[in-house]
Write a protein that holds these residues in place. Sequence first.
Motif, PDB file in Angstrom:
ATOM      1  N   LYS A  34      10.824 -13.938  14.776  1.00  0.00           N
ATOM      2  CA  LYS A  34       9.390 -13.781  14.514  1.00  0.00           C
ATOM      3  C   LYS A  34       8.840 -12.440  15.000  1.00  0.00           C
ATOM      4  O   LYS A  34       8.037 -11.804  14.326  1.00  0.00           O
ATOM      5  N   ALA A  35       9.273 -11.990  16.159  1.00  0.00           N
ATOM      6  CA  ALA A  35       8.772 -10.721  16.707  1.00  0.00           C
ATOM      7  C   ALA A  35       9.192  -9.524  15.852  1.00  0.00           C
ATOM      8  O   ALA A  35       8.544  -8.473  15.899  1.00  0.00           O
ATOM      9  N   ASN A  36      10.247  -9.668  15.061  1.00  0.00           N
ATOM     10  CA  ASN A  36      10.763  -8.566  14.255  1.00  0.00           C
ATOM     11  C   ASN A  36      10.352  -8.641  12.785  1.00  0.00           C
ATOM     12  O   ASN A  36      10.759  -7.792  11.997  1.00  0.00           O
ATOM     13  N   LEU A  37       9.581  -9.670  12.415  1.00  0.00           N
ATOM     14  CA  LEU A  37       9.195  -9.847  11.015  1.00  0.00           C
ATOM     15  C   LEU A  37       8.173  -8.805  10.586  1.00  0.00           C
ATOM     16  O   LEU A  37       7.381  -8.324  11.400  1.00  0.00           O
ATOM     17  N   SER A  38       8.167  -8.512   9.303  1.00  0.00           N
ATOM     18  CA  SER A  38       7.112  -7.665   8.745  1.00  0.00           C
ATOM     19  C   SER A  38       5.793  -8.419   8.851  1.00  0.00           C
ATOM     20  O   SER A  38       5.771  -9.646   8.990  1.00  0.00           O
ATOM     21  N   GLU A  39       4.712  -7.685   8.784  1.00  0.00           N
ATOM     22  CA  GLU A  39       3.387  -8.324   8.871  1.00  0.00           C
ATOM     23  C   GLU A  39       3.196  -9.369   7.772  1.00  0.00           C
ATOM     24  O   GLU A  39       2.689 -10.452   8.016  1.00  0.00           O
ATOM     25  N   ALA A  40       3.641  -9.035   6.556  1.00  0.00           N
ATOM     26  CA  ALA A  40       3.452  -9.943   5.416  1.00  0.00           C
ATOM     27  C   ALA A  40       4.218 -11.248   5.636  1.00  0.00           C
ATOM     28  O   ALA A  40       3.681 -12.334   5.386  1.00  0.00           O
ATOM     29  N   CYS A  41       5.436 -11.158   6.113  1.00  0.00           N
ATOM     30  CA  CYS A  41       6.236 -12.364   6.324  1.00  0.00           C
ATOM     31  C   CYS A  41       5.696 -13.164   7.507  1.00  0.00           C
ATOM     32  O   CYS A  41       5.594 -14.388   7.440  1.00  0.00           O
TER      33      CYS A  41
END
Length: 98
Positions: free
Chosen positions: A85-92
């Motif tokens: 979660k901490a590495n996800l793109s903003e959209a995802c």
Amino acid sequence: MDQGSRDSLDEEIPAMKAGIRLAGSISHTRRAWALGLLWTMVTAGSAQAAGTPEQRRACAPDVYRLCPGEIPNIRAITACLRRQKANLSEACRAQFEQ
């Protein structure tokens, strides 16, 4: 260069070229497989299990970047994205917060 060395070299060069072609076809095959997977996810009858079109569109790049080893297991992909979660793109990330 003696004849034996030249013959050996003549045999090795086509083999090396074949190896390069094989590596290129593997990359092409993997890309085609990934596109096929995305198409299957988009058109599958159990589309809800694979997420909405918006979720797939938002998270597909993150899946390939963060969880490529989990493809095509939807549950494993979802679990991996939650772990990342901490590495996800903003959209995802926004899709998970809805």
